[in-house]
Design an enzyme around this catalytic site. Structure first.
Site, PDB file in Angstrom:
ATOM      1  N   CYS A   1      -3.841   5.375  10.133  1.00 53.05           N
ATOM      2  CA  CYS A   1      -3.095   6.912  10.326  1.00 53.05           C
ATOM      3  C   CYS A   1      -5.453   6.809  11.088  1.00 53.05           C
ATOM      4  CB  CYS A   1      -3.318   8.211   9.484  1.00 53.05           C
ATOM      5  SG  CYS A   1      -4.180   7.977   7.424  1.00 53.05           S
TER       6      CYS A   1
ATOM      7  N   ASP B   1      -6.082  -7.671  -2.816  1.00 58.00           N
ATOM      8  CA  ASP B   1      -5.320  -8.068  -1.271  1.00 58.00           C
ATOM      9  C   ASP B   1      -4.138  -8.728  -1.578  1.00 58.00           C
ATOM     10  OD1 ASP B   1      -5.435 -10.218  -2.981  1.00 58.00           O
ATOM     11  OD2 ASP B   1      -6.901 -12.025  -2.387  1.00 58.00           O
TER      12      ASP B   1
ATOM     13  N   LYS C   1       6.504   6.688   2.710  1.00 55.14           N
ATOM     14  CA  LYS C   1       6.985   6.573   3.207  1.00 55.14           C
ATOM     15  C   LYS C   1       8.094   5.477   2.623  1.00 55.14           C
ATOM     16  CE  LYS C   1       3.646   6.131   6.619  1.00 55.14           C
ATOM     17  NZ  LYS C   1       2.529   6.961   6.368  1.00 55.14           N
TER      18      LYS C   1
ATOM     19  N   CYS D   1       0.791  -1.362   0.013  1.00 56.69           N
ATOM     20  CA  CYS D   1      -0.082  -0.053   0.324  1.00 56.69           C
ATOM     21  C   CYS D   1       1.165   1.329   0.154  1.00 56.69           C
ATOM     22  CB  CYS D   1      -0.615   0.151   1.125  1.00 56.69           C
ATOM     23  SG  CYS D   1      -1.188  -1.551   1.466  1.00 56.69           S
ATOM     24  N   ALA D   2       1.655   1.417  -1.226  1.00 55.43           N
ATOM     25  CA  ALA D   2       3.257   2.321  -1.125  1.00 55.43           C
ATOM     26  C   ALA D   2       2.264   3.325  -1.455  1.00 55.43           C
ATOM     27  CB  ALA D   2       3.893   1.898  -1.920  1.00 55.43           C
TER      28      ALA D   2
ATOM     29  N   PRO E   1       1.256   7.367  -1.816  1.00 52.53           N
ATOM     30  CA  PRO E   1       2.060   8.099  -3.029  1.00 52.53           C
ATOM     31  C   PRO E   1       3.656   7.814  -3.000  1.00 52.53           C
ATOM     32  CG  PRO E   1       1.751   9.852  -1.522  1.00 52.53           C
ATOM     33  CD  PRO E   1       0.772   8.112  -1.018  1.00 52.53           C
ATOM     34  N   GLY E   2       3.814   7.369  -1.842  1.00 54.76           N
ATOM     35  CA  GLY E   2       5.557   6.509  -1.455  1.00 54.76           C
ATOM     36  C   GLY E   2       6.249   7.546  -1.272  1.00 54.76           C
TER      37      GLY E   2
ATOM     38  N   ASP F   1       1.142   0.053   5.367  1.00 54.02           N
ATOM     39  CA  ASP F   1       0.654   1.891   6.027  1.00 54.02           C
ATOM     40  C   ASP F   1      -0.793   1.147   5.131  1.00 54.02           C
ATOM     41  OD1 ASP F   1       0.312   3.890   6.554  1.00 54.02           O
ATOM     42  OD2 ASP F   1       0.571   4.660   5.229  1.00 54.02           O
TER      43      ASP F   1
END
Length: 471
Positions: free
Chosen positions: A419, A347, A300, A294-295, A297-298, A366
């Site tokens: 979050c 998934d 993290k 779930c990267a 927009p990048g 995330d």
């Protein structure tokens, strides 16, 4: 498009309500298409964001000056009344006669002169209630059925204003009801938080979420240190201080981030200190294979690369190919070469890494969530989340965490991050995943719930570690 700031704001508010477009995106398109002076942009932005954010507050205040339900009015008229009420009840520096006159004029500009009479009557009545003498509002010492909490800036003391009538539930008898109406939050969410917080903590949460957000920067250590970037900001006249994390800088007020010194050169990203904690908790090292699920927009992802000295092998996976393009663009601006991207199923079942008991040394998950820890980021966010969303999020989050755990080697580690501040999305998800027999060799070694406003965004992070092959 009219040149009147209030007419522009009214037009934007109607489009936002109709299309459910984020207000920020909608205004940015207008700035690109029209030559709007900077002073008008500031006023329009405040009117639009404030009216969207405090919708429930404005509705409660307005209803006391109407002889019919506000909901029965035409959408354009209802929006115009909210726009006027925001200026009268919640702002400072706009004379009440100017707020009434300029807002009433929008009816003519919008081609709806039929709205003029009602708008003028309601807003004049509200102006008399809020400004009983000498065009000066009456401050209130604290929460009350006739007192509204005002928007305040970063570091400013909480402030309340009398509105002339008892328009809110009594804060002593019904703290959740007062919070929902006076601070403008969905009632279901107000009730949940009121069960966990004392009233004074609830008011503090409301003030935090209703403050205009101020960006926090994350320094890219591969392009220079924090002190040199602080010096460059100071030279450009941008007030900022070192933050609580090694890479963070706190701006004193909002700013056009892309125009700040160092942005084109990749010297920093925008990231709240709470969010910076996720990659720091995983602590990626040079030579490791790291999965960021779930990267997009990048933000993290690039932090992972920076912390590893751009020497790890990072796979940034996300369901959206289009959003993964932002990961690549961010990495390029920051000068990072250790990240590759891959689109995946919702998934994550099609991700590599199941072979030999796990491919990755570490993983960051995330997950998409209710965002209840960051409801101040976008003014409309609080009105989009529903109570029925929480179990759906929790089920998806458990699946995504499981997909990451399956792909981490013995002796490896995983950080689960949201979050949200809702228990069923946080500790509840971790417990559900670890109850699966497949993950009996995993344990939680640290978990942190960040409460909004103490001092940054809200969120949750948990570090899970897998037992080694021999242990």
């Amino acid at each position: 498009m009219s040149g009147s700031p209030r007419a522009l704001a009214h037009e934007a508010l109607l489009e936002q309500a109709t299309t459910q477009t984020f207000a920020q995106d909608l205004l940015e398109r207008r700035w690109a298409d029209y030559d709007v002076p900077a002073v008008d942009r500031r006023l329009i932005s405040d009117l639009v964001f404030g009216t969207v954010r405090r919708r429930a507050t404005l509705d409660a205040v307005l209803q006391a000056h109407l002889n019919r339900p506000l909901a029965d009015l035409e959408p354009g008229l209802r929006t115009l009344l909210r726009l006027g009420a925001y200026q009268l009840a919640l702002t400072g520096g706009i004379p009440p006669h100017a707020a009434v006159h300029e807002t009433v004029a929008v009816a003519e500009i919008s081609g709806a002169p039929r709205w003029t009479g009602l708008t003028n009557g309601v807003l004049r009545s509200l102006a008399r209630a809020v400004y009983p003498a000498n065009d000066e509002p009456v401050p209130a010492p604290g929460p009350a059925a006739d007192a509204v909490p005002l928007p305040v800036g970063p570091g400013d003391a909480d402030r309340w204003r009398k509105v002339g009538r008892r328009v809110f539930p009594d804060p002593t008898d019904d703290p959740a009801g007062y919070f929902a109406a006076a601070f403008a939050f969905p009632r279901w969410l107000a009730r949940r938080w009121a069960e966990r917080l004392e009233p004074t903590e609830l008011w503090a949460l409301g003030f935090h979420f209703n403050r205009p957000p101020v960006p926090t920067l994350r320094v890219n250590p591969l392009k220079g240190d924090r002190e040199s970037l602080l010096a460059a900001l100071a030279e450009a006249g941008v007030a900022a201080t070192a933050g609580a994390t090694p890479q963070s800088i706190r701006l004193a007020e909002g700013a056009n981030v892309v125009a700040l010194p160092g942005f084109p050169e990749g010297r920093f990203s925008v990231q709240d200190e709470t969010a910076q904690g996720a990659a720091a908790l995983l602590a990626p090292r040079a030579g490791e294979r790291v999965l960021d699920l779930c990267a997009a927009p990048g933000t993290k992802t690039t932090h992972l690369a920076e912390l590893s000295g751009d020497a790890a092998e990072i796979l940034a996976a996300d369901v959206s190919s289009q959003r993964l393009e932002k990961v690549s663009a961010n990495a390029q601006r920051l000068g990072l070469s250790s990240i590759r991207t891959q689109a995946t199923a919702a998934d994550a079942s099609d991700l590599p890494g199941l072979e030999d008991g796990g491919l990755f040394d570490a993983a960051l998950v995330d997950v998409p969530c209710s965002n209840t820890g960051v409801l101040g980021k976008r003014p409309e966010a609080r009105w989009r989340v529903k109570a029925s969303d929480l179990p759906l999020f929790a089920a998806s989050q458990t699946d995504l965490l499981a997909a990451a755990l399956e792909r981490v080697k013995p002796g490896g580690r995983c950080v689960y991050s949201t979050c949200s501040v809702e228990p069923e999305e946080n500790a509840g998800v971790v417990a559900a995943a670890l109850a699966d027999p497949r993950f009996q060799d995993w344990k939680v070694v640290r978990s942190v719930l960040h409460w909004p406003g103490r001092p940054g965004d809200g969120g949750f992070q948990a570090l899970l570690v897998r037992r080694g092959a021999s242990g």
